[in-house]
Design an enzyme around this catalytic site. Sequence first.
Site, PDB file in Angstrom:
ATOM      1  N   ASP A 272       1.215  -1.191   0.105  1.00  0.00           N
ATOM      2  CA  ASP A 272      -0.400   0.363  -0.533  1.00  0.00           C
ATOM      3  C   ASP A 272       0.593   0.908   0.236  1.00  0.00           C
ATOM      4  OD1 ASP A 272      -1.802   1.853  -0.066  1.00  0.00           O
ATOM      5  OD2 ASP A 272      -3.249   0.469   1.949  1.00  0.00           O
TER       6      ASP A 272
HETATM    7  C1  BGC Z   1      -5.330   3.224   0.033  1.00  0.00           C
HETATM    8  C2  BGC Z   1      -5.350   2.421  -0.693  1.00  0.00           C
HETATM    9  C3  BGC Z   1      -4.992   3.151  -1.914  1.00  0.00           C
HETATM   10  C4  BGC Z   1      -3.836   3.399  -2.543  1.00  0.00           C
HETATM   11  C5  BGC Z   1      -3.424   4.087  -3.708  1.00  0.00           C
HETATM   12  C6  BGC Z   1      -4.208   3.884   0.349  1.00  0.00           C
HETATM   13  O1  BGC Z   1      -3.593   5.144   1.173  1.00  0.00           O
HETATM   14  O2  BGC Z   1      -5.370   2.539   1.769  1.00  0.00           O
HETATM   15  O3  BGC Z   1      -6.632   1.870  -0.635  1.00  0.00           O
HETATM   16  O4  BGC Z   1      -5.508   1.628  -2.954  1.00  0.00           O
HETATM   17  O5  BGC Z   1      -3.987   5.037  -1.765  1.00  0.00           O
HETATM   18  O6  BGC Z   1      -4.558   5.216  -3.592  1.00  0.00           O
END
Ligand code: BGC
Length: 744
Positions: A272
């Site tokens: 993530d």
């Molecule tokens: C979130 C993810 C997301 C990623 C990209 C993160 O803060 O936890 O779910 O896909 O950002 O935007």
Amino acid sequence: MFRRVRILRPLVASALFFGALAGASAQDGIEKRVNDLLARMTLEEKVGQLNLISHGPPLRWQDIAEGKIGALLNFNSAADVARAQALVRQSRLKIPPLFGLDILHGFRTQFPIPLGEAAAFSPRLSSLASEWAAKEASYVGVTWTYAPMADLSRDSRWGRIVEGFGEDPFLGAMLTAARVEGFHKGGLATTTKHFAGYGAPQGGRDYDTTYIPPAEMHDTYLPPFRAAAAAGSDSFMAAFNALNGMPSTANPWLLTEVLRNQWGFDGFVTSDWSGIHELIGHGIAADEAEAARKALLAGVDMDMMGELYIKYLPTEVRAGRVPESAVDEAVRRVLRTKFRLGLFDRPDIDPTRNDDGFPSREARQAAREVARETLVLLQNRNDLLPITPRVRSIAVIGPLADAQRDQLGPHAARGQSNDSTTILQGVRERAKEAGVAVRYAPACDLFCKKTDQLPAAIAVAKESDLVIAVFGEPQDLSGEAASRTRLVPNGKQVEVLEALAATGKPVALVIVAGRPLELGALSEKIPSILMAWYPGTEGGPATADVLFGDVSPSGKLPLSWPRSVGQLPLYYNRLPTGRPTLPNNRFTLNYLDDEITPLYPFGWGLSYTHFAYRNATIAKARLEPGDALDVSVTVTNTGARAGQEVVQLYTRDPVAMRSRPLRELKAFEKIALKAGEAKTVSLRVPVESLGFHLDDGTYLVEAGTIQVFVGGDANAAAVGEVTVADTIRIPPSERRASVPIQAQ
Ligand code: BGC
């Protein structure tokens, strides 16, 4: 007739045989291309493939031409995609990047948020919504979505409950697989996230730690992820949270043992956002190099917005701390996915494409169809809804009735507020057709901090036959980093709603929110309550369709609706206790200050008609391995209107080697019935789905009795029992082939 069957059979068999051969040789072809390419790559080019960078800072566009970026995120326009692709053409190996974006419930046209979509209890509609999202996104060059979110959650304090399917592993598995399928149909690769346990943070606090024993992971939290892997999800995203003390981003049990070894997943895993760097914060890495090393060796192939792989892996490899074969394997997984998607063989995007033509009429129609099936009628005293011809004037009250942006909900990708038709507009249009007058008063500001507009709203209410009050959660209170300790409607909404109820006018409350709210005395004071979630671009017309009775509501709750925040975590499939609730015995499962039950149970949702269940029949009372629990039941629409019902089948294993849940959803089917019509519904559960896991991952279906319940919510009536003849034991090494996907 006979002859045709005889001729056809060998044809079908040989088609399958040659189809399988073709599949195998296509796979061999891909592996060959991957290995040929890999053999030509420098170490720096390899780690470049593992580097995922967002649009905006710190993106250095020139890095794309230098082969330092394998994937890009937050790309949402053809012009940007084309610019990146032109730079790729200048690179030595010209490896196409993936273009990723969070597309959860729509690209430009917004469908209801995933939790609402789950209330439709319809894999068909989940697939349809995802397909539309993917079609629009892939038109402008996006190739990869960070969806579906497969995090089960039993705690609505957690703001991201809005992005998932609620509290049930079986419903979750069905819908997550349908979403993967829908995204694929529309042309997007998927990322199933957040692997795993992210939906159970302590105290509902986003990013906080979770403690879930391995058996419970397998039974409850992992089935939706496993279903996604079986449906062909292209990638997975490691979660931010620590699971039982080990951050998911450095967790070899999750990423290698379960995902790869047990489930056979051969795509890639991304971290993530900055998740690898956060291993330092988690206290399991002393510095960035150690964080990179631990994440890669645990099974994270791609580094989202950390730039740690690109910075440190070449040195780590040259120093002998990371074997180059581990880097190669990660690169192989990324390249395999790119070849499978056909990225190497696609022409570059036409930079003049844009999303100006969206939402199309067809997309709006689909969004409206999905939205109206997601609305859950929680209560409807005196059949206040649907709006009857006697109602000649309506007061629409509440800031969320006319909130174009808020009704889209969080993670709205390229959703535009201006595209939304609000609930107020939807009601106005429909009321005009019926010759009904509509007046609107917001009563307070969006966050309902100031109530100076309340007297005007009360006056409007008093002059109308019916009040439609639209309140809930502005979208900024829901989603990532939106944990709440109080679920009472924010600001002065309760005060406003009580004042409206005190006018004596009938009030129908439409809740726009990403989670259940604590209704307290409002559920007594307000006769009708309709949960609309964040219903998306077409939320207004869809809500009007239901309020005016053009369609009966058919949504069912994908979670147990709490009476108060103190009940959380709350879920229907809990374990029994030695002291089950007895009304007059304090020393049993009880609260001193509230009921033990939810306000509305899982699976609950009213219609404008009624359904009667009769003649539930279990086909076979003794189940041998390979058999199925087959239950048929006749459902009759006993009312005067057409409607849809979600027929639900639950089971319980009353005596097992460890406590088993009081109820577990095992099958459901949504049926449409005209007034007076009856249908016999057949529900099937393979005997192999009636088991549970041990901590080591062994799956066990124990010989003995299984109780069966059928009905329209989690309080479904007992309809009999079956006997499982023989114990079935499947060790983790054989799970892939033999444990049914819907098995818990
Ligand atoms: C979130 C993810 C997301 C990623 C990209 C993160 O803060 O936890 O779910 O896909 O950002 O935007």
